[in-house]
Each structure stands twice: as C-alpha cells, then as structure tokens.
Design an enzyme around this catalytic site. Structure first.
Site, short mmCIF file in Angstrom:
data_model
loop_
_atom_site.label_atom_id
_atom_site.label_comp_id
_atom_site.label_asym_id
_atom_site.label_seq_id
_atom_site.Cartn_x
_atom_site.Cartn_y
_atom_site.Cartn_z
N PRO A 20 0.58 -1.23 0.00
CA PRO A 20 0.00 0.00 0.00
C PRO A 20 0.60 1.26 0.00
O PRO A 20 1.07 1.64 -0.98
CB PRO A 20 -1.23 -0.09 0.67
CG PRO A 20 -1.60 -1.43 0.38
CD PRO A 20 -0.41 -2.11 0.00
N GLU A 21 0.52 1.94 0.98
CA GLU A 21 0.98 3.33 0.87
C GLU A 21 2.51 3.39 0.94
O GLU A 21 3.17 2.38 1.11
CB GLU A 21 0.32 4.18 1.97
CG GLU A 21 -1.19 4.10 1.90
CD GLU A 21 -1.89 5.04 2.84
OE1 GLU A 21 -1.38 6.14 3.07
OE2 GLU A 21 -2.96 4.68 3.35
N HIS A 29 -2.53 -17.63 -4.77
CA HIS A 29 -2.31 -16.25 -5.19
C HIS A 29 -0.83 -15.90 -5.31
O HIS A 29 -0.48 -14.73 -5.38
CB HIS A 29 -3.01 -15.29 -4.22
CG HIS A 29 -4.49 -15.49 -4.17
ND1 HIS A 29 -5.28 -15.48 -5.29
CD2 HIS A 29 -5.34 -15.71 -3.13
CE1 HIS A 29 -6.55 -15.69 -4.94
NE2 HIS A 29 -6.61 -15.83 -3.64
N ARG A 75 -6.10 -9.87 -4.70
CA ARG A 75 -7.03 -9.07 -5.51
C ARG A 75 -6.49 -8.74 -6.89
O ARG A 75 -7.23 -8.27 -7.75
CB ARG A 75 -7.39 -7.78 -4.75
CG ARG A 75 -8.22 -8.07 -3.51
CD ARG A 75 -8.51 -6.81 -2.73
NE ARG A 75 -9.50 -5.97 -3.39
CZ ARG A 75 -9.92 -4.81 -2.91
NH1 ARG A 75 -9.43 -4.37 -1.77
NH2 ARG A 75 -10.82 -4.12 -3.55
N ARG A 102 -7.69 26.00 -5.91
CA ARG A 102 -8.43 24.75 -6.12
C ARG A 102 -9.57 24.61 -5.12
O ARG A 102 -9.39 24.78 -3.93
CB ARG A 102 -7.50 23.55 -6.03
CG ARG A 102 -6.37 23.66 -7.01
CD ARG A 102 -5.79 22.34 -7.38
NE ARG A 102 -4.75 22.51 -8.39
CZ ARG A 102 -4.94 22.27 -9.67
NH1 ARG A 102 -6.08 21.80 -10.11
NH2 ARG A 102 -3.95 22.47 -10.53
#
Length: 297
Positions: A2-3, A104, A127, A170
């Site tokens: 992830p991050e 997987h 996934r 913005r």
DNA sequence: AGTGGGACCTGTCCGC
DNA sequence: TGCGGACAGGTCCCAC
C-alpha cells in the site's frame, strides 16, 4: 499493500536478498495481474543480475543489468515474501505474517544470491490490483506511470510553500488533493486521514484555503507539510505494517490496531488533548474519510 | 478542467 | 450454518 511507508519497508526488506542477486529463472503463474505482463517478461529477466532496488511513490523499482527496470506495484493486496535455502519464510514486517494462500502466488523470482546459494522471492496478490512491467531505464521518467507523478513527500520539496502553490485556487476537497498523485506522490487513504487530523484540518475544506489571497502558505499549510512527513517517517520506523491482516500468528494484535488516531476509529474518542470529540466517517470520492468534526476545521 | 462514480478482484466481516 | 451486502491499502477511465 500500500501506501508509501509500506512500499519503503518492502524495499528495505527485499534489498539484502534481491540486490546483486542473479535471477536464475522467473516463474510467472498467470498471464496478467491488473495488466498483462509485458511480452517475454520471464525471459527478459532470466540470467540477469539485479543491480539496485529503489522506490518512487508507491512503485518498487529493480534495476536490471542490461538496462531494463523491473517496475512493481502492489495494488491493494500485494505482498512479497522471501524463501531461502532452508525453506524458511523470512520473518519481518515486509511480509504478511499470516500464511498466504499459495493460489495467489503469481510470480516467483528464483535467485542465485551468491555462488552456490539460492533464494526465492514470491509475489502474492489475492485481488490482483498490483502489476509488474519492464521499462528501459532511459525512458522511465517519461513513461505514463511516472510522467505525471508529483513530488516525493519525504524529499526536500514538500513544504508549506509548495502545498500552497500546488493547491492555490483549487476548490477540490483537501482530502482529494492530498490523495491526487499528481501533486504529492505516495500518500494514500490512511496517512492522509492521519496527517489531516494531526494538523486540525478538515478533509472537506477546499484545498485552495492553504494559500492566502496572495498565494502565500497559511500557518496550517506549513504544519501540514511537517505532519505529512512525520506521519510517514513514523510509519516507516514502525515497519510500515498498516495492513488490516497484519495480525501476528501468535494472536497478538498487529500494528494496525494500535497505530492510528483516526483511521478506522469511527465512533471512538478523538485523541486530541482536550477535544472530547468523536471520530466520524464520511465518504469522499467513494472512499472513507475518518476525521474529528470537532477539532478538524 | 475538474469532479464524482464505477470498475477491476478476492477475502472478510457483520447482520439477518 | 448460510447468504447477501458492505467494505478494504490503489488507480484508471468515463461520464457529467
């Protein structure tokens, strides 16, 4: 996974095994992940040496002797594990501690780490939102994956000034601006929520409000830059294990359950001293935002 | 142009 | 115990 902190942790975990190893063979168990593998993927890597591992945003990069860069992205659920000669999985924060379903295991790099010594690096991704690609080093920066990426939040460019400049005018919600990789590359849902909470900024305020009418950074803009960096650095120090399934095999809680002030804490007490608020959840751009409506304004 | 929303895919958890 | 629905770290693509 992830991050940015997780990818950085993966890089550090893999480097001692992957760097300077020779890829004897690549086992590719399906034609695609999120995207098809590039033509001749396994063959183009076989026999080559890995000269260096690095990270750009949430991308893991392996420089391959001969000029290609192996680009790897973990998507939402990708992870690596190392298997050495004695078939032990390396412990450590860069691999899920829970056993992974081998169905997987999509890619296996068979490595010669030293004369007569082998290891395997296994990529598992239930996934399949992750992907791998091979890109010639000279054209890497111009490749669509990288061309529009913004600044590295741990580099020297992140400051109140740059936030004010990037976001000036913005109207998009601050949360959305921070998640947009064109501005800052590497922030994800968890750490954006955390950094906003630390700074006392509402995820719903317009991004442009970090700049004054003359385009100067507000005080909060400077604090946000500091807090983004601090949040990421602390997560890296803690092993980057911001993963829901990081429960240890002995049943003790993983880092995930302990570490976040707002993320996944809907209905719980705000930890800001003297605030007394309750963490709420809202949906922005189809994604959960966790924040304290009392102290984030 | 800049948004929001859906799509991609599997696993897990929660309520009925 | 089973079943349906909501939800999950990311990003791309397409309507408004």
């Amino acid at each position: 996974m992830p991050e940015l902190p997780e990818v950085e942790t993966v890089k550090r975990g893999l480097a001692p095994t992957f760097e300077n190893a020779r890829i004897a063979r690549v086992e590719q168990n399906r034609p695609d992940l999120r995207f098809p593998f590039p033509a001749g993927f396994a063959d183009r890597l076989a026999g080559r040496r890995v000269s260096a591992l690095s990270r750009r945003s949430k991308y893991l990069l392996a420089d391959i002797e001969g000029g290609d860069v192996l680009v790897m992205h973990l998507g939402m659920s990708g992870s690596f594990r190392i298997e050495n000669d004695s078939r032990q999985t390396m412990p450590g924060g860069f691999a899920h501690e829970r056993s992974k379903d081998p169905k997987h295991d999509h890619v296996v790099f068979h490595l010669e780490t030293a004369p007569g010594s082998t290891a395997r690096i296994v990529y598992n991704d239930p996934r399949r939102f992750g992907f791998m690609d091979l890109i010639a080093r000279p054209s890497l920066a111009d490749h669509p994956y990288f061309r529009e990426l913004g600044l590295e939040p741990l580099g020297n460019d992140l400051s109140g000034e740059t936030l004010a400049r990037l976001f000036a005018g913005r109207k998009m919600p601050l949360k959305a601006a921070l998640l947009n990789q064109k501005f800052i590359a590497g922030l994800g849902n968890i750490y954006v929520c955390e950094a906003l909470w630390r700074t006392g900024l509402s995820p719903e305020r317009a991004a442009g409000t970090l700049a004054t009418g003359t385009g100067r950074p507000t005080k909060k803009a400077g604090e946000l830059a500091v807090n983004i960096r601090a949040t990421l650095e602390e997560a890296i120090r803690a092993g980057g294990s911001s993963l829901r399934d990081h429960t240890r095999t002995d049943g003790t809680l993983g880092y995930f359950q302990h570490s976040f002030a707002v993320y996944d804490r809907e209905g719980e007490a705000c930890r800001t001293t003297g605030c007394g608020g309750t963490i709420a959840r809202l949906v922005q751009s189809s994604r959960s935002t966790f924040y304290c409506p009392s102290c984030q304004t």
